[in-house]
Design a protein around this motif. Structure first.
Motif, PDB file in Angstrom:
ATOM      1  N   ALA B  67      46.806  21.041  44.577  1.00 51.19           N
ATOM      2  CA  ALA B  67      46.964  20.292  43.439  1.00 51.19           C
ATOM      3  C   ALA B  67      46.878  20.705  41.937  1.00 51.19           C
ATOM      4  CB  ALA B  67      46.646  18.595  43.130  1.00 51.19           C
ATOM      5  N   ASP B  68      47.634  21.323  41.737  1.00 48.97           N
ATOM      6  CA  ASP B  68      47.665  22.320  40.714  1.00 48.97           C
ATOM      7  C   ASP B  68      49.051  22.155  39.477  1.00 48.97           C
ATOM      8  OD1 ASP B  68      45.912  24.459  40.796  1.00 48.97           O
ATOM      9  OD2 ASP B  68      46.717  25.347  42.018  1.00 48.97           O
ATOM     10  N   LEU B  69      48.591  22.821  37.968  1.00 57.49           N
ATOM     11  CA  LEU B  69      50.231  22.236  37.147  1.00 57.49           C
ATOM     12  C   LEU B  69      50.664  22.583  37.300  1.00 57.49           C
ATOM     13  CD1 LEU B  69      47.966  21.147  36.098  1.00 57.49           C
ATOM     14  CD2 LEU B  69      47.833  21.836  33.955  1.00 57.49           C
ATOM     15  N   ALA B  70      51.109  24.520  38.317  1.00 56.88           N
ATOM     16  CA  ALA B  70      52.018  25.096  38.043  1.00 56.88           C
ATOM     17  C   ALA B  70      51.542  26.329  39.834  1.00 56.88           C
ATOM     18  CB  ALA B  70      52.102  25.982  37.402  1.00 56.88           C
ATOM     19  N   THR B  71      52.475  26.683  39.342  1.00 60.19           N
ATOM     20  CA  THR B  71      52.536  27.876  40.925  1.00 60.19           C
ATOM     21  C   THR B  71      52.071  27.590  42.267  1.00 60.19           C
ATOM     22  OG1 THR B  71      49.973  29.158  40.308  1.00 60.19           O
ATOM     23  CG2 THR B  71      51.553  29.622  38.933  1.00 60.19           C
ATOM     24  N   GLU B  72      52.349  27.647  43.542  1.00 62.94           N
ATOM     25  CA  GLU B  72      51.668  27.607  44.949  1.00 62.94           C
ATOM     26  C   GLU B  72      51.040  28.410  45.229  1.00 62.94           C
ATOM     27  OE1 GLU B  72      55.006  26.613  47.301  1.00 62.94           O
ATOM     28  OE2 GLU B  72      56.032  25.322  45.680  1.00 62.94           O
ATOM     29  N   ASN B  73      50.626  29.720  44.078  1.00 55.47           N
ATOM     30  CA  ASN B  73      49.518  30.628  44.660  1.00 55.47           C
ATOM     31  C   ASN B  73      49.102  29.989  45.447  1.00 55.47           C
ATOM     32  OD1 ASN B  73      51.095  32.001  43.593  1.00 55.47           O
ATOM     33  ND2 ASN B  73      49.777  32.423  41.398  1.00 55.47           N
ATOM     34  N   ASP B  74      48.181  28.419  45.395  1.00 53.99           N
ATOM     35  CA  ASP B  74      46.811  28.632  46.264  1.00 53.99           C
ATOM     36  C   ASP B  74      47.737  28.063  47.627  1.00 53.99           C
ATOM     37  OD1 ASP B  74      44.684  29.073  44.137  1.00 53.99           O
ATOM     38  OD2 ASP B  74      44.433  26.949  43.943  1.00 53.99           O
ATOM     39  N   ALA B  75      48.443  27.351  47.505  1.00 59.32           N
ATOM     40  CA  ALA B  75      49.222  26.690  49.327  1.00 59.32           C
ATOM     41  C   ALA B  75      49.213  28.419  49.852  1.00 59.32           C
ATOM     42  CB  ALA B  75      50.379  26.142  49.115  1.00 59.32           C
ATOM     43  N   VAL B  76      49.736  28.696  48.693  1.00 63.11           N
ATOM     44  CA  VAL B  76      50.016  30.622  50.139  1.00 63.11           C
ATOM     45  C   VAL B  76      48.346  30.835  50.261  1.00 63.11           C
ATOM     46  CG1 VAL B  76      50.843  32.788  49.533  1.00 63.11           C
ATOM     47  CG2 VAL B  76      51.788  31.109  48.682  1.00 63.11           C
ATOM     48  N   ARG B  77      47.668  30.972  49.726  1.00 64.13           N
ATOM     49  CA  ARG B  77      46.741  31.550  49.875  1.00 64.13           C
ATOM     50  C   ARG B  77      46.062  30.913  51.149  1.00 64.13           C
ATOM     51  NH1 ARG B  77      42.263  31.893  45.205  1.00 64.13           N
ATOM     52  NH2 ARG B  77      40.803  32.269  46.526  1.00 64.13           N
ATOM     53  N   LEU B  78      45.455  29.798  50.918  1.00 68.84           N
ATOM     54  CA  LEU B  78      45.019  28.443  52.527  1.00 68.84           C
ATOM     55  C   LEU B  78      46.317  28.912  53.596  1.00 68.84           C
ATOM     56  CD1 LEU B  78      44.390  25.391  49.572  1.00 68.84           C
ATOM     57  CD2 LEU B  78      43.016  27.123  50.512  1.00 68.84           C
ATOM     58  N   ALA B  79      47.815  29.282  53.574  1.00 71.67           N
ATOM     59  CA  ALA B  79      48.190  28.874  54.725  1.00 71.67           C
ATOM     60  C   ALA B  79      47.865  29.760  55.485  1.00 71.67           C
ATOM     61  CB  ALA B  79      49.405  29.067  54.417  1.00 71.67           C
ATOM     62  N   ARG B  80      46.866  30.850  54.707  1.00 73.74           N
ATOM     63  CA  ARG B  80      47.456  32.335  55.531  1.00 73.74           C
ATOM     64  C   ARG B  80      45.868  31.838  56.706  1.00 73.74           C
ATOM     65  NH1 ARG B  80      44.741  35.668  51.204  1.00 73.74           N
ATOM     66  NH2 ARG B  80      46.794  35.551  49.915  1.00 73.74           N
ATOM     67  N   SER B  81      45.137  30.613  57.070  1.00 74.20           N
ATOM     68  CA  SER B  81      44.265  30.115  58.166  1.00 74.20           C
ATOM     69  C   SER B  81      45.170  29.445  59.275  1.00 74.20           C
ATOM     70  CB  SER B  81      43.506  29.012  56.660  1.00 74.20           C
ATOM     71  OG  SER B  81      44.168  27.669  56.337  1.00 74.20           O
ATOM     72  N   GLY B  82      46.716  29.360  58.860  1.00 70.73           N
ATOM     73  CA  GLY B  82      47.405  29.098  59.916  1.00 70.73           C
ATOM     74  C   GLY B  82      47.532  27.266  60.274  1.00 70.73           C
ATOM     75  N   VAL B  83      46.543  26.405  59.094  1.00 72.43           N
ATOM     76  CA  VAL B  83      46.976  24.904  58.970  1.00 72.43           C
ATOM     77  C   VAL B  83      47.710  24.552  58.436  1.00 72.43           C
ATOM     78  CG1 VAL B  83      44.042  25.536  59.275  1.00 72.43           C
ATOM     79  CG2 VAL B  83      44.979  24.684  57.210  1.00 72.43           C
ATOM     80  N   PRO B  84      48.263  23.192  58.712  1.00 76.58           N
ATOM     81  CA  PRO B  84      49.217  22.938  57.607  1.00 76.58           C
ATOM     82  C   PRO B  84      48.658  22.763  55.777  1.00 76.58           C
ATOM     83  CG  PRO B  84      48.845  21.975  59.739  1.00 76.58           C
ATOM     84  CD  PRO B  84      48.221  22.492  60.020  1.00 76.58           C
ATOM     85  N   VAL B  85      49.853  23.110  55.620  1.00 78.74           N
ATOM     86  CA  VAL B  85      48.567  23.380  54.005  1.00 78.74           C
ATOM     87  C   VAL B  85      50.092  22.749  52.980  1.00 78.74           C
ATOM     88  CG1 VAL B  85      48.525  24.737  51.231  1.00 78.74           C
ATOM     89  CG2 VAL B  85      47.397  25.569  54.219  1.00 78.74           C
ATOM     90  N   LYS B  86      49.965  21.810  51.849  1.00 75.18           N
ATOM     91  CA  LYS B  86      51.242  21.149  50.675  1.00 75.18           C
ATOM     92  C   LYS B  86      50.068  21.398  49.496  1.00 75.18           C
ATOM     93  CE  LYS B  86      54.320  17.954  50.050  1.00 75.18           C
ATOM     94  NZ  LYS B  86      54.392  16.385  50.613  1.00 75.18           N
TER      95      LYS B  86
END
Lengths: 130, 264
Positions: B67-86
């Motif tokens: 959860a963030d106020l804005a941007t999807e930057n964190d989801a993009v980073r976490l998704a590199r692990s290959g696990v489901p990310v929202k």
């Protein structure tokens, strides 16, 4: 700044109770605010005024009642004021507190409201179990 | 008629009830939630990236919601692990609430998820008040934030089941006083475990996953003094208030539940 969320929750709950009881106007809300509740009373009062607008609580006064943080030591069988920042280890023996006795309250206490036509200001005190 | 009615309702009762329901619903499908709290920039995402990748390598079904106020930057980073990310964008709201979290899981969270890591909004004040139905609440602080962070934000650190220190690879450079940090943690949360990690060196990586899996398997987690007496939790959620009645002893009435600790 989650005081707006807190204020909205207070207004929603009081409005619901008022509606159920047939109250027409809520004039004041007493709110127990623990020392460790993480809420700033001034900020909450500001948000409360906004949250009340257009509801049965419009114009109601928020009366915050501060509740000091107190903890209890089992072995020493004593309580102490934890202070801020809190110290949850017994000042006598140094062991961890058995429990926090008070200080995290965020609790609606007494609510003053009018039900039916306004009459002479004789207040009947009643209690409502939760 | 003017009345003074003693409602005695916990303000966060609705969130607590919702969190309790979410915890039960997720437990029934074998999922445990890990709620990660820290100030912005503490390195939550960097550590989580590694923990998620490790889980993926071990074949542990995990997912992450950030959860963030804005941007999807964190989801993009976490998704590199290959696990489901929202990614959840809060549009300015400073914290997540149980109902919001539940809504975001509907139709997204894979049925076989063992652990759901929730990266809360970077903020050590507001998220501390909201139970999200987690089985493990983790508070993180980097070595650059000062040893007195736990006493500056006592509610956040005081309610943690686990404390994680990040960026220990630069502890020497910034003069991090580990003993002072631990002392401050113990002051507000006696007995809680403190884990030292560095996403850069890899030190301590895996500890978070191990603790989370243990909690998901039902191992006892640290119970913070500040969290109070857990059995009272349900008592406060009971806000059925249709039975107004008068008392003959207005001033003398006391409430057994006034001093009880709402929520966590």
């Amino acid at each position: 700044m989650h005081e707006m969320s807190i204020a909205t929750a207070v207004v929603d709950q009081v409005a619901e109770a008022a509606r159920a009881a047939g109250a027409t106007t809520v004039t004041s809300v007493r709110l127990l605010v623990g020392e460790l509740a993480g809420v700033v009373p001034d900020s909450l009062a500001f948000c409360f005024e906004l949250a009340c607008a257009g509801t049965v609580l419009a114009g109601a006064e928020l009366v915050p009642v501060p509740v000091p943080g107190r903890a209890r030591c089992g072995p020493c069988a004593r309580e102490w004021a934890v202070g801020m920042p809190p110290d949850l280890c017994c000042p006598l023996c140094g062991t961890a507190a058995d429990e926090l006795v008070s200080g995290r309250e965020l609790q609606i206490a007494g609510v003053r409201w009018h039900d039916g036509p306004a009459q002479a200001p004789t207040c009947e005190r009643i209690h409502e179990e939760s | 008629m003017c009345r003074v009615v003693d409602l005695q309702q916990a303000v966060l009762a609705k969130n607590d009830d919702c969190a309790e329901q979410l915890r039960a619903d997720l437990a029934a499908r074998g999922t445990a939630v890990v709620n990660l709290l820290s100030s912005p920039g503490s390195g939550k995402t960097a550590l989580l990236e590694l923990e998620l990748a490790l889980a993926a390598r071990r074949g542990v079904p995990v997912a992450a919601l950030t959860a963030d106020l804005a941007t999807e930057n964190d989801a993009v980073r976490l998704a590199r692990s290959g696990v489901p990310v929202k990614q959840v964008l809060t549009d300015g709201l400073c914290h997540l609430e149980a109902r919001m979290l539940g809504g975001h899981l509907d139709g997204w969270l894979p049925a076989d998820t063992r652990l759901l890591f929730v990266e809360n909004v970077g903020n050590l004040v507001c998220p501390a008040s909201y139970d999200l139905g987690e089985s493990l609440r983790v508070v993180l602080a980097s070595v650059t934030e000062g040893e007195d962070k736990p006493v500056k934000y006592p509610t956040a650190f005081g309610l943690a089941n686990l404390v994680v220190v990040t960026k220990t690879d630069i502890a020497g450079a910034v003069g991090f006083d580990e003993a002072a940090f631990r002392r401050h943690v113990q002051q507000v949360n006696p007995g809680v475990e403190v884990v030292l990690t560095s996403a850069r060196s890899g030190a301590g990586v895996g500890a978070l996953l191990d603790r989370a899996l243990a909690a998901a398997d039902g191992a006892p987690v640290h119970s913070p003094v500040m969290a109070g007496r857990q059995p009272d939790r349900h008592h406060h959620g009971d806000h059925d208030h249709d039975h107004t009645h008068s008392h003959d002893h207005p001033a003398a009435h006391t409430h057994a539940d006034v001093a009880a600790v709402p929520g966590r």
